[in-house]
Design a protein around this motif. Structure first.
Motif, PDB file in Angstrom:
ATOM      1  N   HIS A  37       0.887  -1.066  -0.060  1.00 23.85           N
ATOM      2  CA  HIS A  37      -0.046  -0.082  -0.139  1.00 23.85           C
ATOM      3  C   HIS A  37       0.846   1.240   0.045  1.00 23.85           C
ATOM      4  CE1 HIS A  37      -3.190  -2.742   1.059  1.00 23.85           C
ATOM      5  NE2 HIS A  37      -2.397  -3.261   1.921  1.00 23.85           N
ATOM      6  N   SER A  38       0.786   2.127  -0.866  1.00 26.45           N
ATOM      7  CA  SER A  38       1.544   3.268  -1.053  1.00 26.45           C
ATOM      8  C   SER A  38       0.936   4.303  -0.789  1.00 26.45           C
ATOM      9  CB  SER A  38       2.241   3.451  -2.758  1.00 26.45           C
ATOM     10  OG  SER A  38       1.292   3.619  -3.405  1.00 26.45           O
ATOM     11  N   THR A  39       1.726   5.487  -0.197  1.00 26.48           N
ATOM     12  CA  THR A  39       1.092   6.835  -0.016  1.00 26.48           C
ATOM     13  C   THR A  39       0.804   7.402  -1.299  1.00 26.48           C
ATOM     14  OG1 THR A  39       3.453   7.757   0.078  1.00 26.48           O
ATOM     15  CG2 THR A  39       2.316   7.132   2.366  1.00 26.48           C
ATOM     16  N   LYS A  40       0.135   8.476  -1.518  1.00 25.25           N
ATOM     17  CA  LYS A  40      -0.194   9.371  -2.630  1.00 25.25           C
ATOM     18  C   LYS A  40       1.078   9.792  -3.148  1.00 25.25           C
ATOM     19  CE  LYS A  40      -3.278  12.995  -4.029  1.00 25.25           C
ATOM     20  NZ  LYS A  40      -4.193  14.059  -3.376  1.00 25.25           N
ATOM     21  N   LYS A  41       1.990  10.095  -2.400  1.00 29.52           N
ATOM     22  CA  LYS A  41       3.381  10.871  -3.237  1.00 29.52           C
ATOM     23  C   LYS A  41       4.084   9.857  -3.512  1.00 29.52           C
ATOM     24  CE  LYS A  41       6.159  11.946   0.150  1.00 29.52           C
ATOM     25  NZ  LYS A  41       7.069  12.720   1.076  1.00 29.52           N
ATOM     26  N   LEU A  42       3.985   8.419  -3.255  1.00 27.20           N
ATOM     27  CA  LEU A  42       4.784   7.431  -3.926  1.00 27.20           C
ATOM     28  C   LEU A  42       3.634   6.890  -5.032  1.00 27.20           C
ATOM     29  CD1 LEU A  42       7.076   5.191  -4.064  1.00 27.20           C
ATOM     30  CD2 LEU A  42       5.595   3.907  -2.471  1.00 27.20           C
ATOM     31  N   LYS A  65       4.337   8.599  -8.423  1.00 29.42           N
ATOM     32  CA  LYS A  65       5.671   8.313  -9.119  1.00 29.42           C
ATOM     33  C   LYS A  65       5.928   6.853  -9.907  1.00 29.42           C
ATOM     34  CE  LYS A  65       8.200  12.038  -7.708  1.00 29.42           C
ATOM     35  NZ  LYS A  65       9.250  12.524  -8.393  1.00 29.42           N
ATOM     36  N   LEU A  66       5.013   5.962  -9.494  1.00 33.71           N
ATOM     37  CA  LEU A  66       4.787   4.441  -9.845  1.00 33.71           C
ATOM     38  C   LEU A  66       4.451   4.649 -11.281  1.00 33.71           C
ATOM     39  CD1 LEU A  66       3.513   2.765  -6.748  1.00 33.71           C
ATOM     40  CD2 LEU A  66       5.941   2.889  -7.514  1.00 33.71           C
ATOM     41  N   PRO A  67       5.079   3.586 -12.385  1.00 29.46           N
ATOM     42  CA  PRO A  67       4.470   3.372 -13.605  1.00 29.46           C
ATOM     43  C   PRO A  67       3.395   2.487 -13.493  1.00 29.46           C
ATOM     44  CG  PRO A  67       6.459   2.081 -13.105  1.00 29.46           C
ATOM     45  CD  PRO A  67       6.227   2.859 -11.861  1.00 29.46           C
ATOM     46  N   LEU A  68       2.162   3.026 -13.746  1.00 18.68           N
ATOM     47  CA  LEU A  68       0.980   2.146 -13.450  1.00 18.68           C
ATOM     48  C   LEU A  68       0.069   2.186 -14.822  1.00 18.68           C
ATOM     49  CD1 LEU A  68      -0.121   3.318 -10.006  1.00 18.68           C
ATOM     50  CD2 LEU A  68       1.108   1.241 -10.516  1.00 18.68           C
ATOM     51  N   ASP A  69      -0.632   1.076 -15.125  1.00 16.68           N
ATOM     52  CA  ASP A  69      -1.486   1.052 -16.287  1.00 16.68           C
ATOM     53  C   ASP A  69      -2.819   1.699 -15.781  1.00 16.68           C
ATOM     54  OD1 ASP A  69      -2.555  -0.884 -14.829  1.00 16.68           O
ATOM     55  OD2 ASP A  69      -2.263  -2.609 -16.318  1.00 16.68           O
ATOM     56  N   GLU A  70      -3.759   1.326 -16.450  1.00 14.42           N
ATOM     57  CA  GLU A  70      -5.239   2.077 -16.339  1.00 14.42           C
ATOM     58  C   GLU A  70      -5.776   1.313 -15.200  1.00 14.42           C
ATOM     59  OE1 GLU A  70      -4.817   0.308 -19.500  1.00 14.42           O
ATOM     60  OE2 GLU A  70      -3.684   1.772 -20.243  1.00 14.42           O
ATOM     61  N   SER A  71      -5.693   0.121 -14.884  1.00 17.81           N
ATOM     62  CA  SER A  71      -6.192  -0.652 -13.966  1.00 17.81           C
ATOM     63  C   SER A  71      -5.382  -0.395 -12.553  1.00 17.81           C
ATOM     64  CB  SER A  71      -6.399  -1.892 -14.233  1.00 17.81           C
ATOM     65  OG  SER A  71      -5.292  -2.783 -14.604  1.00 17.81           O
ATOM     66  N   GLY A  72      -4.347   0.416 -12.387  1.00 16.27           N
ATOM     67  CA  GLY A  72      -3.551   0.645 -11.155  1.00 16.27           C
ATOM     68  C   GLY A  72      -2.529  -0.592 -11.056  1.00 16.27           C
ATOM     69  N   ALA A  95       4.131   1.679   2.063  1.00  9.36           N
ATOM     70  CA  ALA A  95       5.309   2.122   1.659  1.00  9.36           C
ATOM     71  C   ALA A  95       5.199   3.635   1.545  1.00  9.36           C
ATOM     72  CB  ALA A  95       5.765   1.640   0.158  1.00  9.36           C
ATOM     73  N   ASN A  96       6.231   4.558   1.704  1.00  8.78           N
ATOM     74  CA  ASN A  96       6.463   6.023   1.826  1.00  8.78           C
ATOM     75  C   ASN A  96       7.655   6.342   0.913  1.00  8.78           C
ATOM     76  OD1 ASN A  96       5.464   8.634   1.988  1.00  8.78           O
ATOM     77  ND2 ASN A  96       6.579   8.718   4.286  1.00  8.78           N
ATOM     78  N   LEU A  97       7.508   7.476   0.041  1.00  9.81           N
ATOM     79  CA  LEU A  97       8.429   7.999  -0.551  1.00  9.81           C
ATOM     80  C   LEU A  97       9.159   9.109   0.427  1.00  9.81           C
ATOM     81  CD1 LEU A  97      10.133   8.507  -3.204  1.00  9.81           C
ATOM     82  CD2 LEU A  97       8.330  10.184  -3.789  1.00  9.81           C
ATOM     83  N   LEU A  98      10.518   8.936   0.403  1.00 10.92           N
ATOM     84  CA  LEU A  98      11.333  10.204   1.196  1.00 10.92           C
ATOM     85  C   LEU A  98      12.423  10.759   0.326  1.00 10.92           C
ATOM     86  CD1 LEU A  98      11.783   7.946   4.452  1.00 10.92           C
ATOM     87  CD2 LEU A  98      10.022   9.552   4.392  1.00 10.92           C
ATOM     88  N   THR A  99      12.584  11.818   0.636  1.00 10.97           N
ATOM     89  CA  THR A  99      13.736  12.589  -0.148  1.00 10.97           C
ATOM     90  C   THR A  99      14.897  12.756   0.864  1.00 10.97           C
ATOM     91  OG1 THR A  99      12.188  13.554  -1.561  1.00 10.97           O
ATOM     92  CG2 THR A  99      14.249  14.509  -1.582  1.00 10.97           C
ATOM     93  N   LEU A 100      16.135  12.176   0.622  1.00 14.53           N
ATOM     94  CA  LEU A 100      17.329  12.483   1.362  1.00 14.53           C
ATOM     95  C   LEU A 100      18.277  12.989   0.841  1.00 14.53           C
ATOM     96  CD1 LEU A 100      16.890   9.305   3.742  1.00 14.53           C
ATOM     97  CD2 LEU A 100      16.160  11.483   4.335  1.00 14.53           C
ATOM     98  N   GLN A 101      18.893  14.089   0.846  1.00 18.01           N
ATOM     99  CA  GLN A 101      19.804  14.603   0.045  1.00 18.01           C
ATOM    100  C   GLN A 101      19.508  14.598  -1.303  1.00 18.01           C
ATOM    101  OE1 GLN A 101      23.286  12.742   1.315  1.00 18.01           O
ATOM    102  NE2 GLN A 101      23.575  13.850   3.351  1.00 18.01           N
ATOM    103  N   ARG A 102      18.331  14.908  -1.903  1.00 17.25           N
ATOM    104  CA  ARG A 102      17.908  15.134  -3.239  1.00 17.25           C
ATOM    105  C   ARG A 102      17.799  13.821  -3.754  1.00 17.25           C
ATOM    106  NH1 ARG A 102      22.026  19.797  -4.258  1.00 17.25           N
ATOM    107  NH2 ARG A 102      23.353  18.314  -4.355  1.00 17.25           N
TER     108      ARG A 102
END
Length: 71
Positions: A5-10, A13-20, A44-51
């Motif tokens: 299960h991903s956060t909205k931010k992650l 960024k994911l390469p998904l098709d029409e059905s997710g 899962a959550n997307l974090l940014t560390l040192q760009r």
């Protein structure tokens, strides 16, 4: 199959098709079934560390953290 299960931010960024479903070639089409997995489900959550974009995984039942390192 492992459920992540991903956060909205992650999710953005994911390469998904029409059905997710991931469109990555590494995803096996046979693994898309509805059966359970001993590895269970994760968040899962997307974090940014040192760009750099990093993903933090947390197991739902055990609260076990996985933070993959890129050597």
């Amino acid at each position: 199959m492992i459920k992540i299960h991903s956060t909205k931010k992650l999710f953005a960024k994911l390469p998904l098709d029409e059905s997710g479903i991931l469109t990555n070639k590494l995803v096996n089409a046979d693994a898309r079934g509805t059966g359970g997995s001993p590895l269970g489900s994760w968040h899962a959550n997307l974090l940014t560390l040192q760009r750099h974009n990093c993903i933090l995984f947390v197991h739902d039942a055990k609260s076990f953290l996985v933070f993959p390192a890129n050597g």
